[in-house]
Design a protein around this motif. Structure first.
Motif, short mmCIF file in Angstrom:
data_model
loop_
_atom_site.label_atom_id
_atom_site.label_comp_id
_atom_site.label_asym_id
_atom_site.label_seq_id
_atom_site.Cartn_x
_atom_site.Cartn_y
_atom_site.Cartn_z
N LEU A 82 16.96 17.37 -11.29
CA LEU A 82 16.13 18.06 -12.28
C LEU A 82 15.67 17.03 -13.30
O LEU A 82 16.49 16.47 -14.03
N ASP A 83 14.37 16.76 -13.32
CA ASP A 83 13.80 15.76 -14.23
C ASP A 83 14.59 14.45 -14.21
O ASP A 83 14.90 13.87 -15.25
N LYS A 115 14.59 23.60 -19.41
CA LYS A 115 13.72 22.52 -19.87
C LYS A 115 13.16 21.68 -18.73
O LYS A 115 12.55 20.65 -18.96
N THR A 116 13.38 22.08 -17.50
CA THR A 116 13.02 21.27 -16.35
C THR A 116 11.55 21.40 -15.97
O THR A 116 11.03 22.51 -15.85
N ALA A 117 10.90 20.26 -15.76
CA ALA A 117 9.51 20.25 -15.31
C ALA A 117 9.42 19.98 -13.80
O ALA A 117 8.58 20.55 -13.12
N THR A 118 10.30 19.08 -13.28
CA THR A 118 10.25 18.77 -11.85
C THR A 118 11.62 18.92 -11.22
O THR A 118 12.65 18.65 -11.83
N ALA A 132 9.24 15.04 -5.72
CA ALA A 132 9.17 15.81 -6.97
C ALA A 132 8.30 17.05 -6.77
O ALA A 132 7.18 16.95 -6.30
#
Length: 186
Positions: A82-83, A115-118, A132
């Motif tokens: 995660l990120d 808070k994870t983007a990828t 990703a």
């Protein structure tokens, strides 16, 4: 509020949720799913990415796209990234077209998702590295998943279905070993 058997669409993003019932009429898992492209050997693969809190595995991530290996897989050195932060996981096949991963630190992963983007899923045993994946998970959808698990008494850290197989404890991935190339000195 999650309702057994009733699908929910979230306005921000492409996620939908469903508390799925089993043969006994009780909710067996809470599922969020969205279409996302992932990396494959010959380029991008359209896949259905799901986040599940289920009686058979606790918290799990799954990819469903028909591109998984044909044989059954149980890999205790998989990882969920995660990120850029790695979480050891167990990868396992579910049916004939899905590969799932359960993290050893389910509470840490669930918290980090806020808070994870990828997201990246890797399993050498399954020959899978998604690359990703843009998660684009709205807070409303993640909140629904957490609420659904609590509402229907489904824990995130382990399987609670008496018919589900035990999952081994995840281990960190083995470090990559560089091949030893001989030097001029021998």
């Amino acid at each position: 509020k999650p309702v057994a058997g009733k699908q929910v669409q979230f306005p921000n993003g492409t996620w939908s949720g469903l508390p799925q019932t089993g043969p006994n009429g009780k909710v067996r898992q809470c599922v969020l799913v969205a279409k996302r492209p992932r990396a494959g050997p010959a380029g991008a693969i359209d896949t259905r990415l799901s986040l599940t809190i289920g009686r058979g595995s606790g918290l799990a991530f799954a990819i469903l796209d028909g591109e998984k290996p044909c044989e059954d897989i149980l890999d205790d050195q998989a990882e969920i990234v995660l990120d850029g932060h790695s979480f050891p996981a167990v990868a396992f096949t579910v049916g004939s077209s899905s590969l799932a991963m359960h993290p050893g630190d389910a509470a840490g992963v669930l918290s980090a998702l806020e808070k994870t983007a990828t997201l990246r899923l890797r399993s050498d045993g399954a020959g899978i590295d998604t690359g990703a994946i843009a998660l684009d998970l709205p807070g409303e959808a993640l909140g629904w998943l957490k609420q659904c698990g609590k509402l229907f008494d489904i824990v995130i850290d382990r399987p609670i279905d008496p018919n589900a197989p035990d999952l081994p404890a995840p281990r960190p991935r083995s470090p990559e070993i560089a091949s030893g190339q001989p030097t001029a000195a021998g």
